[in-house]
Design a protein around this motif. Structure first.
Motif, mmCIF file in Angstrom:
data_model
loop_
_atom_site.group_PDB
_atom_site.id
_atom_site.type_symbol
_atom_site.label_atom_id
_atom_site.label_comp_id
_atom_site.label_asym_id
_atom_site.label_seq_id
_atom_site.Cartn_x
_atom_site.Cartn_y
_atom_site.Cartn_z
ATOM 1 N N THR A 107 41.491 39.048 36.758
ATOM 2 C CA THR A 107 41.149 39.217 35.346
ATOM 3 C C THR A 107 40.944 37.797 34.809
ATOM 4 O O THR A 107 40.757 36.872 35.588
ATOM 5 C CB THR A 107 42.307 39.923 34.608
ATOM 6 O OG1 THR A 107 43.529 39.217 34.871
ATOM 7 C CG2 THR A 107 42.440 41.361 35.064
ATOM 8 N N THR A 129 36.049 36.191 46.299
ATOM 9 C CA THR A 129 36.558 36.160 44.923
ATOM 10 C C THR A 129 35.575 36.897 44.026
ATOM 11 O O THR A 129 34.513 36.361 43.701
ATOM 12 C CB THR A 129 36.744 34.722 44.411
ATOM 13 O OG1 THR A 129 37.477 33.960 45.353
ATOM 14 C CG2 THR A 129 37.473 34.747 43.071
ATOM 15 N N SER A 130 35.959 38.122 43.678
ATOM 16 C CA SER A 130 35.116 38.932 42.808
ATOM 17 C C SER A 130 35.579 38.709 41.368
ATOM 18 O O SER A 130 35.938 37.602 41.010
ATOM 19 C CB SER A 130 35.243 40.398 43.229
ATOM 20 O OG SER A 130 34.424 41.232 42.457
ATOM 21 N N SER A 131 35.615 39.754 40.581
ATOM 22 C CA SER A 131 36.029 39.604 39.188
ATOM 23 C C SER A 131 36.288 40.967 38.565
ATOM 24 O O SER A 131 35.691 41.961 38.981
ATOM 25 C CB SER A 131 34.934 38.888 38.390
ATOM 26 O OG SER A 131 35.180 38.991 36.998
ATOM 27 N N THR A 141 34.621 31.473 46.970
ATOM 28 C CA THR A 141 34.820 31.484 45.514
ATOM 29 C C THR A 141 33.625 30.893 44.771
ATOM 30 O O THR A 141 33.543 31.011 43.557
ATOM 31 C CB THR A 141 36.074 30.686 45.079
ATOM 32 O OG1 THR A 141 35.738 29.297 44.998
ATOM 33 C CG2 THR A 141 37.236 30.877 46.013
ATOM 34 N N ASP A 194 31.040 22.682 48.487
ATOM 35 C CA ASP A 194 30.702 22.768 47.062
ATOM 36 C C ASP A 194 29.434 21.977 46.754
ATOM 37 O O ASP A 194 29.109 21.011 47.465
ATOM 38 C CB ASP A 194 31.874 22.233 46.217
ATOM 39 C CG ASP A 194 31.908 22.848 44.821
ATOM 40 O OD1 ASP A 194 32.933 23.451 44.464
ATOM 41 O OD2 ASP A 194 30.888 22.735 44.114
ATOM 42 N N LEU A 195 28.787 22.401 45.681
ATOM 43 C CA LEU A 195 27.582 21.682 45.235
ATOM 44 C C LEU A 195 27.974 20.392 44.527
ATOM 45 O O LEU A 195 27.251 19.399 44.561
ATOM 46 C CB LEU A 195 26.790 22.597 44.279
ATOM 47 C CG LEU A 195 25.365 22.203 43.914
ATOM 48 C CD1 LEU A 195 24.481 22.197 45.152
ATOM 49 C CD2 LEU A 195 24.805 23.185 42.872
ATOM 50 N N HIS A 196 29.125 20.437 43.867
ATOM 51 C CA HIS A 196 29.621 19.263 43.134
ATOM 52 C C HIS A 196 30.982 18.877 43.697
ATOM 53 O O HIS A 196 31.976 19.555 43.438
ATOM 54 C CB HIS A 196 29.734 19.600 41.638
ATOM 55 C CG HIS A 196 28.469 20.152 41.039
ATOM 56 N ND1 HIS A 196 27.286 19.424 40.980
ATOM 57 C CD2 HIS A 196 28.170 21.373 40.540
ATOM 58 C CE1 HIS A 196 26.345 20.175 40.429
ATOM 59 N NE2 HIS A 196 26.836 21.360 40.161
ATOM 60 N N PHE A 235 37.626 25.230 39.402
ATOM 61 C CA PHE A 235 38.920 25.492 38.749
ATOM 62 C C PHE A 235 39.842 26.261 39.708
ATOM 63 O O PHE A 235 40.892 25.765 40.114
ATOM 64 C CB PHE A 235 38.643 26.276 37.467
ATOM 65 C CG PHE A 235 39.830 26.940 36.822
ATOM 66 C CD1 PHE A 235 39.726 28.238 36.339
ATOM 67 C CD2 PHE A 235 41.045 26.274 36.673
ATOM 68 C CE1 PHE A 235 40.815 28.851 35.724
ATOM 69 C CE2 PHE A 235 42.134 26.875 36.051
ATOM 70 C CZ PHE A 235 42.017 28.178 35.594
ATOM 71 N N ILE A 247 25.189 26.870 48.277
ATOM 72 C CA ILE A 247 25.485 28.190 48.868
ATOM 73 C C ILE A 247 24.213 29.018 48.970
ATOM 74 O O ILE A 247 24.132 29.941 49.775
ATOM 75 C CB ILE A 247 26.562 28.908 48.024
ATOM 76 C CG1 ILE A 247 27.303 29.970 48.841
ATOM 77 C CG2 ILE A 247 25.980 29.481 46.741
ATOM 78 C CD1 ILE A 247 28.432 29.433 49.612
ATOM 79 N N SER A 248 23.230 28.686 48.121
ATOM 80 C CA SER A 248 21.993 29.482 48.153
ATOM 81 C C SER A 248 21.039 29.015 49.250
ATOM 82 O O SER A 248 19.947 29.570 49.403
ATOM 83 C CB SER A 248 21.289 29.430 46.790
ATOM 84 O OG SER A 248 21.002 28.097 46.441
ATOM 85 N N SER A 303 30.490 30.270 42.803
ATOM 86 C CA SER A 303 29.784 31.195 41.912
ATOM 87 C C SER A 303 29.337 30.429 40.683
ATOM 88 O O SER A 303 29.931 29.406 40.326
ATOM 89 C CB SER A 303 30.744 32.320 41.511
ATOM 90 O OG SER A 303 30.156 33.195 40.565
ATOM 91 N N LEU A 304 28.277 30.917 40.045
ATOM 92 C CA LEU A 304 27.908 30.407 38.718
ATOM 93 C C LEU A 304 28.573 31.338 37.723
ATOM 94 O O LEU A 304 28.247 32.527 37.653
ATOM 95 C CB LEU A 304 26.389 30.410 38.532
ATOM 96 C CG LEU A 304 25.660 29.161 39.036
ATOM 97 C CD1 LEU A 304 24.161 29.283 38.819
ATOM 98 C CD2 LEU A 304 26.208 27.907 38.371
ATOM 99 N N ILE A 363 41.262 34.269 34.228
ATOM 100 C CA ILE A 363 42.155 33.276 34.849
ATOM 101 C C ILE A 363 42.459 32.175 33.833
ATOM 102 O O ILE A 363 41.575 31.724 33.105
ATOM 103 C CB ILE A 363 41.529 32.649 36.109
ATOM 104 C CG1 ILE A 363 41.075 33.730 37.102
ATOM 105 C CG2 ILE A 363 42.536 31.719 36.798
ATOM 106 C CD1 ILE A 363 40.335 33.162 38.315
ATOM 107 N N GLY A 382 39.081 27.112 42.927
ATOM 108 C CA GLY A 382 38.948 26.553 44.275
ATOM 109 C C GLY A 382 39.893 25.397 44.534
ATOM 110 O O GLY A 382 40.533 25.326 45.589
#
Ligand SMILES: NC(=O)C1=CN([C@@H]2O[C@H](COP(=O)(O)OP(=O)(O)OC[C@H]3O[C@@H](n4cnc5c(N)ncnc54)[C@H](O)[C@@H]3O)[C@@H](O)[C@H]2O)C=CC1
Ligand SMILES: CC(C)CCC[C@@H](C)[C@H]1CC[C@H]2[C@@H]3[C@H](O)CC4=CC(=O)CC[C@]4(C)[C@H]3CC[C@]12C
Length: 380
Positions: free
Chosen positions: A189, A124-126, A83, A40-42, A17, A64-65, A85-86, A191, A19
């Motif tokens: 915050t 990209t944190s949160s 960015t 990206d994985l997908h 979204f 990424i892992s 992340s799960l 998004i 990215g």
């Protein structure tokens, strides 16, 4: 500038979204790049068509892992915007998987930056690395320096907090070629905007109830929201300025903010859903909090019973209820002071763009007609 003479940026999670908005933002506004590697994985193949005579968009499928995947993606690159992340607070994936992707994945990105000599990393944190906590402590118009009782138990916020700590601690480490790694962390915050999966769920749910939204949360609880285009813009500016003023931005955290109004989560969503004929029922919560909490606990029980048969992950659970019921809004100008950030999109434009997208869901919604007929359109 001819293709090939500019810098190579890597966007991990670039098909997601945020990215995908970020990739488009870089293409439109960043003139110093010749290649955007979308890791990206997908993969979203539509992003490949965005390449132009100046910038090549290169899709790289990887996990990424897995360190080897990350090392290969970062080889020869100049800057990484991480960015990937799960994003799961609903129990869709095991906690171990969230840690593997969000923490180990970030460790891999840092390791790869070190080994491949990549000097700049924007993470990209949160807001979740701060709160809200499950004690109901409000964070009202806070900033990056506001004291807050941080308390994490849930896998997602825990993983984001650990990852952000790793990123900030890595600022200034020596990397291949004798240079230094410079990092900074952006904390969006909630998004919203075109492509927000959760908004699609709210839209689908509302169609099933005759375009009625039954108020569950107090309208007095404010929840910070930020338009995806402005989050992408802030990432672009941070990436640009981290290279020019590494001593200013290096090791810093910045809340992502814009002029989106402070509202309850439900009332904010209605800014868009009401344009599709949705109406919110009730000026205050229609059911008492304790009943909502019991429903949330029932969802936990059902998730446990059904585990192994189906993935039952409803929106309402004790954590999402606690978060939604606790004010968390930011008011800061740190990003403006440090790197000249001003929102690219004013609230009215962000709102209209999002409304246009939500309305497009109506057009594409195959089950739209059936749902409207079956649900007797209670709010006409
Ligand atoms: N959605 C929101 O409201 C907020 C999101 N954030 C952060 O923004 C970032 C982007 O979030 P969204 O765009 O909402 O999520 P998203 O789920 O749309 O995008 C995440 C992307 O990461 C990719 N990904 C997941 N696991 C991966 C793996 N093992 N290897 C490679 N790629 C992988 C996914 O395929 C997806 O494309 C995340 O870091 C999230 O923590 C921060 C604050 C709020
Ligand atoms: C009682 C209702 C069913 C609750 C509906 C709203 C909730 C699902 C959402 C309210 C607040 C959201 C979270 C907030 O925006 C902070 C977030 C940051 C992230 O990094 C990821 C998403 C999220 C945790 C977001 C998730 C949905 C809410 C809990």
């Amino acid at each position: 500038m001819t293709a090939g003479s500019g810098q190579v940026y890597v966007v991990t999670g670039g098909c997601g979204f945020l990215g995908s908005h970020l990739v488009r933002m870089l293409l439109e506004h960043e003139k110093n790049i010749s290649e955007i590697r979308v890791f990206d994985l997908h993969l979203d193949e539509s992003l490949r068509t965005l390449s132009n005579d100046r910038v090549r968009v290169r899709l790289i499928s990887g996990d990424i892992s897995r360190l080897a995947d990350v090392q290969e993606a970062l080889h020869g690159s100049h800057l990484v915007i991480h960015t990937a992340s799960l994003v799961d607070v609903w129990g869709r994936v095991p906690a171990s998987k969230i840690t593997e992707v969000n923490v180990t994945g970030t460790e891999n990105v840092l390791q790869a930056c070190k080994e491949e000599g990549v000097q700049y990393l924007v993470y990209t944190s949160s807001m979740e690395v701060v709160g809200p906590n499950i004690h109901g402590d409000h964070f009202y118009r806070g900033n990056e320096d506001t004291e807050y009782r941080i308390y994490h138990k849930e896998p997602y916020p825990l993983s984001k907090a650990k990852a952000e700590k790793l990123v900030l601690e890595a600022n200034g480490i020596k990397i291949k070629g004798g240079k230094m790694l410079y990092t900074c962390s952006l904390r969006p915050t909630g998004i919203y905007g075109e492509g927000h999966e959760l908004m699609k769920q709210f839209h689908r749910q509302g169609l099933r109830t005759g375009r009625c939204v039954f108020r569950a949360l107090s309208p007095a609880i404010e929840h910070g929201r930020v338009y995806v285009g402005n989050v992408a813009w802030m990432h672009l500016l941070a990436a640009r300025q981290l290279q020019i003023h590494p001593s200013t931005l290096g090791g810093q955290v910045y809340f992502c903010y814009d002029s989106s109004p402070y509202k309850s989560y439900e009332d904010f969503n209605m800014e868009f859903l009401s344009a599709c004929g949705f109406k919110i029922i009730g000026s205050r919560p229609l059911v008492p909090y304790f009943l909502l909490y019991l429903l949330a606990l029932l969802n936990v029980l059902l998730q446990w019973v059904l585990h192994g048969f189906i993935t039952y992950a409803p929106i309402l659970n004790p954590y999402t209820l606690a978060v939604a019921s606790t004010t968390f809004t930011v008011q800061t100008d740190k990003a403006e002071k440090h790197f000249g950030y001003q929102p690219l999109y004013a609230w009215e434009e962000a709102k209209m763009r999002t409304i246009t997208w939500v309305k497009s869901l109506e057009v594409s919604g195959k089950d739209l007609k059936d749902v409207d007929e079956k649900s007797n359109y209670c709010c006409s």
